[in-house]
Design a protein around this motif. Structure first.
Motif, PDB file in Angstrom:
ATOM      1  N   SER A  72       0.856  -1.193   0.000  1.00 54.38           N
ATOM      2  CA  SER A  72       0.000   0.000   0.000  1.00 54.38           C
ATOM      3  C   SER A  72       0.890   1.241   0.000  1.00 54.38           C
ATOM      4  N   PRO A  73       0.638   2.193  -0.906  1.00 56.46           N
ATOM      5  CA  PRO A  73       1.482   3.396  -0.965  1.00 56.46           C
ATOM      6  C   PRO A  73       1.428   4.224   0.324  1.00 56.46           C
ATOM      7  N   VAL A  74       0.355   4.104   1.079  1.00 57.73           N
ATOM      8  CA  VAL A  74       0.271   4.760   2.391  1.00 57.73           C
ATOM      9  C   VAL A  74       0.324   3.659   3.437  1.00 57.73           C
ATOM     10  N   ALA A  75       1.304   3.756   4.341  1.00 53.31           N
ATOM     11  CA  ALA A  75       1.499   2.670   5.314  1.00 53.31           C
ATOM     12  C   ALA A  75       0.557   2.792   6.509  1.00 53.31           C
ATOM     13  N   SER A 120      -7.275  -1.754   9.335  1.00 55.16           N
ATOM     14  CA  SER A 120      -6.729  -3.121   9.307  1.00 55.16           C
ATOM     15  C   SER A 120      -7.116  -3.877   8.030  1.00 55.16           C
ATOM     16  N   SER A 121      -8.030  -3.312   7.245  1.00 56.54           N
ATOM     17  CA  SER A 121      -8.428  -3.974   5.991  1.00 56.54           C
ATOM     18  C   SER A 121      -7.506  -3.607   4.828  1.00 56.54           C
ATOM     19  N   LEU A 122      -6.544  -2.707   5.075  1.00 55.10           N
ATOM     20  CA  LEU A 122      -5.729  -2.145   3.982  1.00 55.10           C
ATOM     21  C   LEU A 122      -4.587  -3.075   3.561  1.00 55.10           C
ATOM     22  N   VAL A 123      -4.492  -3.309   2.267  1.00 53.59           N
ATOM     23  CA  VAL A 123      -3.367  -4.071   1.701  1.00 53.59           C
ATOM     24  C   VAL A 123      -2.889  -3.384   0.417  1.00 53.59           C
ATOM     25  N   GLY A 124      -1.713  -3.803  -0.029  1.00 54.96           N
ATOM     26  CA  GLY A 124      -1.207  -3.378  -1.330  1.00 54.96           C
ATOM     27  C   GLY A 124      -1.513  -4.438  -2.359  1.00 54.96           C
ATOM     28  N   PRO A 125      -1.286  -4.114  -3.645  1.00 57.93           N
ATOM     29  CA  PRO A 125      -1.637  -5.050  -4.714  1.00 57.93           C
ATOM     30  C   PRO A 125      -0.960  -6.408  -4.598  1.00 57.93           C
ATOM     31  N   SER A 126       0.272  -6.459  -4.139  1.00 56.32           N
ATOM     32  CA  SER A 126       0.986  -7.739  -4.110  1.00 56.32           C
ATOM     33  C   SER A 126       0.414  -8.699  -3.070  1.00 56.32           C
ATOM     34  N   GLU A 127      -0.291  -8.157  -2.084  1.00 55.54           N
ATOM     35  CA  GLU A 127      -0.862  -9.025  -1.041  1.00 55.54           C
ATOM     36  C   GLU A 127      -2.154  -9.696  -1.505  1.00 55.54           C
ATOM     37  N   GLY A 128      -2.868  -9.042  -2.396  1.00 54.59           N
ATOM     38  CA  GLY A 128      -4.095  -9.622  -2.919  1.00 54.59           C
ATOM     39  C   GLY A 128      -5.249  -9.570  -1.932  1.00 54.59           C
ATOM     40  N   TYR A 167      -3.018  10.731  -5.609  1.00 52.47           N
ATOM     41  CA  TYR A 167      -4.100   9.806  -5.979  1.00 52.47           C
ATOM     42  C   TYR A 167      -3.562   8.390  -6.169  1.00 52.47           C
ATOM     43  N   CYS A 168      -4.442   7.437  -5.886  1.00 52.50           N
ATOM     44  CA  CYS A 168      -4.148   6.021  -6.112  1.00 52.50           C
ATOM     45  C   CYS A 168      -5.391   5.399  -6.720  1.00 52.50           C
ATOM     46  N   SER A 169      -5.225   4.175  -7.224  1.00 55.54           N
ATOM     47  CA  SER A 169      -6.423   3.412  -7.542  1.00 55.54           C
ATOM     48  C   SER A 169      -6.731   2.525  -6.348  1.00 55.54           C
ATOM     49  N   GLY A 170      -8.008   2.234  -6.177  1.00 49.70           N
ATOM     50  CA  GLY A 170      -8.419   1.447  -5.021  1.00 49.70           C
ATOM     51  C   GLY A 170      -9.463   0.407  -5.380  1.00 49.70           C
ATOM     52  N   TYR A 190      -9.793  -6.212   2.377  1.00 53.23           N
ATOM     53  CA  TYR A 190     -10.893  -5.709   1.533  1.00 53.23           C
ATOM     54  C   TYR A 190     -10.740  -4.230   1.146  1.00 53.23           C
ATOM     55  N   SER A 191      -9.606  -3.626   1.512  1.00 54.43           N
ATOM     56  CA  SER A 191      -9.294  -2.286   0.995  1.00 54.43           C
ATOM     57  C   SER A 191      -7.926  -2.379   0.320  1.00 54.43           C
ATOM     58  N   VAL A 192      -7.931  -2.362  -1.012  1.00 55.00           N
ATOM     59  CA  VAL A 192      -6.670  -2.472  -1.755  1.00 55.00           C
ATOM     60  C   VAL A 192      -6.300  -1.089  -2.266  1.00 55.00           C
ATOM     61  N   LEU A 193      -5.055  -0.688  -2.015  1.00 54.61           N
ATOM     62  CA  LEU A 193      -4.583   0.621  -2.456  1.00 54.61           C
ATOM     63  C   LEU A 193      -3.303   0.437  -3.259  1.00 54.61           C
ATOM     64  N   GLY A 194      -3.260   1.083  -4.428  1.00 58.12           N
ATOM     65  CA  GLY A 194      -2.045   0.965  -5.211  1.00 58.12           C
ATOM     66  C   GLY A 194      -2.184   1.631  -6.571  1.00 58.12           C
ATOM     67  N   PRO A 195      -1.375   1.316  -7.537  1.00 57.06           N
ATOM     68  CA  PRO A 195      -0.143   0.574  -7.302  1.00 57.06           C
ATOM     69  C   PRO A 195       0.939   1.471  -6.696  1.00 57.06           C
ATOM     70  N   TRP A 196       0.697   2.813  -6.809  1.00 53.09           N
ATOM     71  CA  TRP A 196       1.617   3.806  -6.233  1.00 53.09           C
ATOM     72  C   TRP A 196       0.830   5.079  -6.029  1.00 53.09           C
ATOM     73  N   LEU A 197       1.448   6.041  -5.343  1.00 53.11           N
ATOM     74  CA  LEU A 197       0.841   7.360  -5.150  1.00 53.11           C
ATOM     75  C   LEU A 197       1.319   8.271  -6.282  1.00 53.11           C
ATOM     76  N   VAL A 198       0.366   8.823  -7.041  1.00 51.49           N
ATOM     77  CA  VAL A 198       0.726   9.833  -8.039  1.00 51.49           C
ATOM     78  C   VAL A 198       0.472  11.186  -7.384  1.00 51.49           C
ATOM     79  N   THR A 199       1.527  11.982  -7.213  1.00 53.82           N
ATOM     80  CA  THR A 199       1.379  13.236  -6.473  1.00 53.82           C
ATOM     81  C   THR A 199       0.524  14.232  -7.262  1.00 53.82           C
ATOM     82  N   SER A 200      -0.115  15.145  -6.518  1.00 55.51           N
ATOM     83  CA  SER A 200      -1.115  16.031  -7.129  1.00 55.51           C
ATOM     84  C   SER A 200      -0.499  17.033  -8.107  1.00 55.51           C
TER      85      SER A 200
END
Ligand code: MN
Length: 288
Positions: A72-75, A120-128, A167-170, A190-200
């Protein structure tokens, strides 16, 4: 700038098909002692981190993007806010399939407001995503996600965009059922954030972004953020009337039509204009 987190907490800058390992730039973050801040300190100090990133980048190693595990781009977001039914065609779809949605609060966002998902539901794309209740319907919801950059309360409309870090995709994954949204959408992973943060400063017009989601190669959702019922500015204003927005807070802006079920083994791919593609594997879980 496209900032990612990968492998064991490393920081990277995404450049085409490669990741530049700029983990050293995390040195500028303050040391924290207990009690820890209830916001994300990387996002709080994003400008200082970016300045250090520019310094260390020329001497940093490059890795192929497809060889790293994206997190997740935001830890450490303090909260995950989410807009329910925020595209009119999805509202119509939800009403037409009200049995699947258990007639559960299928109302316009203007009446329902926002809801919260557990951090606690937050994961990054690689975790699935891991399906927890396979006997129920578990749906994908592709959403543009706004990452808050600055502390704010009771924002005026003209101040709103200045408090966005990027911004990220979620994926706002959802188990259907009669319970509250916050229960069904806060399951682990059940909350997927990624693949990276694109700054504004790089993604300057989030109000008109084409995006799509496919499952196993079949396009299920295809929409544009210009069709949001409540746009980003008004979502931020509304959220800040209830919560102090903190650096690293996450706002899921709502999903368009085409929501549908996934099962273990499926591969979800999202593609957002201005952000890029994200691949998420659906894993099997425990019995319901
Ligand atoms: Mn949603």
């Amino acid at each position: 700038m496209k900032l990612c987190r990968f492998d064991a907490g490393r920081l990277g800058v995404v450049d085409g098909d490669s990741v530049i390992d700029v983990t050293q730039a995390l040195d500028v973050l303050p040391r924290c002692t207990y009690p820890l801040p209830r916001h994300d300190i990387l996002i709080e100090h994003l400008e200082a981190v970016r300045s250090r990133v520019s310094d260390v980048m020329p001497s940093s190693e490059r890795r192929a993007l497809n060889t790293v595990r994206l997190l997740s781009p935001v830890a450490n977001p303090g909260k995950i806010m989410a807009a329910p039914v925020n595209y009119s065609k999805h509202l119509a779809e939800a009403r037409a399939e009200s049995a699947i949605h258990h007639d559960n609060r299928i109302e316009e966002i203007r009446r329902v407001g926002l809801f919260l998902k557990a951090t606690s539901s937050l994961v990054g794309p690689s975790e699935g995503v891991t399906i927890a209740h396979p006997k129920r319907r578990n749906d994908h919801e592709a959403e543009l996600v706004v990452v808050i950059g600055k502390r704010a309360r009771n924002l005026a409309r003209e101040e709103a965009m200045a408090c966005v870090a990027g911004y990220c995709s979620g994926l706002d994954m959802t188990t259907r059922g009669p319970e509250e949204r916050s229960l069904r959408k806060s399951i682990d992973s059940y909350s997927v954030l990624g693949p990276w943060l694109v700054t504004s400063d790089e993604l300057t017009n989030p109000h008109s972004l084409e995006f799509r989601l496919s499952v196993n190669g079949e396009v299920r959702q295809h929409a544009n953020t210009r069709d949001l019922i409540i746009g980003i500015v008004d979502l931020l204003v509304f959220a800040s009337m209830f919560y102090t927005l903190e650096p690293g807070d996450i706002l899921f802006t709502g999903t368009p039509e085409g929501v549908g079920p996934v099962i273990a083994g499926d591969i979800i791919v999202t593609d957002f204009e201005g952000i890029g593609g994200m691949t998420v594997v659906v894993h099997g879980g425990h019995l319901a």
